[in-house]
Design a protein around this motif. Structure first.
Motif, short mmCIF file in Angstrom:
data_model
loop_
_atom_site.label_atom_id
_atom_site.label_comp_id
_atom_site.label_asym_id
_atom_site.label_seq_id
_atom_site.Cartn_x
_atom_site.Cartn_y
_atom_site.Cartn_z
N LEU A 56 -5.36 -4.69 5.79
CA LEU A 56 -4.13 -4.94 5.46
C LEU A 56 -3.16 -6.26 6.08
O LEU A 56 -2.46 -7.13 6.08
CB LEU A 56 -3.13 -3.62 5.30
CG LEU A 56 -3.85 -3.24 3.84
CD1 LEU A 56 -2.71 -2.01 4.03
CD2 LEU A 56 -2.91 -4.26 3.11
N GLY A 57 -3.63 -6.01 7.82
CA GLY A 57 -3.49 -6.79 8.34
C GLY A 57 -3.44 -8.51 8.58
O GLY A 57 -3.15 -8.70 8.63
N GLU A 58 -4.98 -8.51 7.51
CA GLU A 58 -5.48 -9.86 7.98
C GLU A 58 -4.63 -10.59 6.34
O GLU A 58 -4.50 -11.50 5.86
CB GLU A 58 -7.01 -9.70 7.29
CG GLU A 58 -8.13 -10.29 8.23
CD GLU A 58 -9.46 -10.00 7.83
OE1 GLU A 58 -10.07 -11.35 7.65
OE2 GLU A 58 -10.17 -8.36 7.59
N ALA A 59 -4.50 -9.72 5.65
CA ALA A 59 -4.29 -10.04 4.45
C ALA A 59 -2.75 -10.33 4.07
O ALA A 59 -2.12 -11.63 3.33
CB ALA A 59 -4.27 -9.14 2.85
N LEU B 240 3.00 0.68 4.22
CA LEU B 240 1.62 1.23 4.47
C LEU B 240 0.73 1.26 5.98
O LEU B 240 1.01 2.48 6.61
CB LEU B 240 0.95 1.24 3.24
CG LEU B 240 1.22 1.38 1.66
CD1 LEU B 240 0.36 0.89 0.38
CD2 LEU B 240 1.43 3.09 1.35
N ARG B 241 0.64 -0.07 5.87
CA ARG B 241 -0.29 -0.44 7.62
C ARG B 241 0.47 -0.03 8.44
O ARG B 241 -0.26 0.56 8.53
CB ARG B 241 0.15 -2.40 6.98
CG ARG B 241 -1.05 -2.34 8.60
CD ARG B 241 -1.23 -4.16 8.45
NE ARG B 241 0.26 -4.63 9.17
CZ ARG B 241 0.01 -4.87 10.88
NH1 ARG B 241 -0.63 -4.25 11.00
NH2 ARG B 241 1.40 -4.97 10.90
N THR B 242 1.61 -0.39 8.64
CA THR B 242 2.04 0.31 9.51
C THR B 242 2.83 1.89 10.32
O THR B 242 3.01 2.63 10.60
CB THR B 242 2.95 -0.16 10.35
OG1 THR B 242 4.36 -0.72 9.19
CG2 THR B 242 3.56 -1.39 10.45
N GLY B 243 2.34 2.22 8.84
CA GLY B 243 3.21 4.03 8.62
C GLY B 243 2.06 4.71 9.33
O GLY B 243 1.26 4.11 10.04
N HIS B 244 1.48 6.08 9.30
CA HIS B 244 1.55 6.85 10.02
C HIS B 244 1.01 7.85 8.94
O HIS B 244 1.91 7.87 7.67
CB HIS B 244 2.16 7.80 10.63
CG HIS B 244 3.21 6.83 11.34
ND1 HIS B 244 2.30 6.72 12.86
CD2 HIS B 244 4.72 7.48 12.19
CE1 HIS B 244 3.39 6.17 14.18
NE2 HIS B 244 4.48 6.20 13.22
N ARG B 245 -0.23 8.78 9.58
CA ARG B 245 -0.93 9.52 8.12
C ARG B 245 0.16 10.26 7.61
O ARG B 245 -0.06 10.58 6.37
CB ARG B 245 -2.36 10.68 9.34
CG ARG B 245 -3.29 9.85 9.54
CD ARG B 245 -3.46 10.82 9.28
NE ARG B 245 -5.11 11.35 8.52
CZ ARG B 245 -5.38 12.30 8.08
NH1 ARG B 245 -6.24 12.24 8.98
NH2 ARG B 245 -5.84 13.12 6.82
#
Length: 209
Positions: A182-185, A120-125
């Motif tokens: 999300l990048g942090e978690a 989800l974090r690295t996906g696109h809209r």
């Protein structure tokens, strides 16, 4: 404990507090991180019912261990493994509610959630969440589920909301904020997963029935 809205912040804080300087995984924050993830699953509706119900049951077993007479042995995953192994392998294999077996089930589900959140974090809209979820599932939990469950799960994933809807469920503000958090978690979740994997591999516990 699993009542109320999901908050990604809560999951981040719990997993951040999980690992000690000696790389021990503390059970209290681990379980509280799991309650957060369960709320995440529940907020997505019935689709994840079969996984969240199972996770709730497993977290409750672990809370009983934590509060039981042997509670002091369930301070960390390391102390739990040491304690349960000291009672002999037969006992460990014979007890469906042993801490090791229960955590192993949560551990496998944690990999799926970690991969899914990363997707989800690295996906696109316009990334299809059903695809992200199916790929994550196939790379983790699927091998531990019978065919019927796999079939049902993959069908259920087709009904998932859009990526933006997911990011909104995180309850931390606009989508970009959710992506940042999300990048942090995720690294904290990965670290807990990695240490657990290592610990269980070291004691040959990764295939406990």
């Amino acid at each position: 404990a699993a009542v109320g809205a999901f908050s990604l912040r809560e999951v981040l804080d719990a997993f951040r507090g999980c690992v000690t300087e000696r790389r021990e995984v503390l059970l209290e924050p681990y379980l509280s991180g799991w309650w957060g993830l369960i709320r995440f699953l529940q907020s997505l509706g019935a689709v994840f019912g079969f996984i969240s119900k199972d996770a709730v049951a497993k977290v409750q077993i672990m809370e009983r261990h934590r509060r039981g007479e042997q509670g002091q042995h369930y301070e960390s995953l390391q102390s739990m493994v040491e304690f349960e192994l000291s009672r002999g392998p037969a006992e460990l294999r014979g007890r469906p509610d042993s801490g090791c077996r229960t955590v192993l089930r949560l551990h496998r589900a944690l990999l799926w959630l970690q991969l899914f959140l990363e997707g989800l974090r690295t996906g696109h809209r316009d990334s299809r969440t059903s695809t992200i979820c199916t790929d994550s599932y196939n790379a983790s939990l699927a091998e531990h589920h019978p065919w019927v469950v796999r079939k049902a799960a993959t069908l259920a994933f087709c009904a998932l909301p859009s990526r933006d809807a997911f990011l909104e469920v995180m309850n931390v503000g606009p989508p970009e904020r959710a992506v940042d958090m999300l990048g942090e978690a995720i690294p904290y979740i990965q670290s807990v997963y990695g240490i657990t994997q290592e610990l269980f591999a070291q004691h040959s516990l990764l295939d406990l029935p």
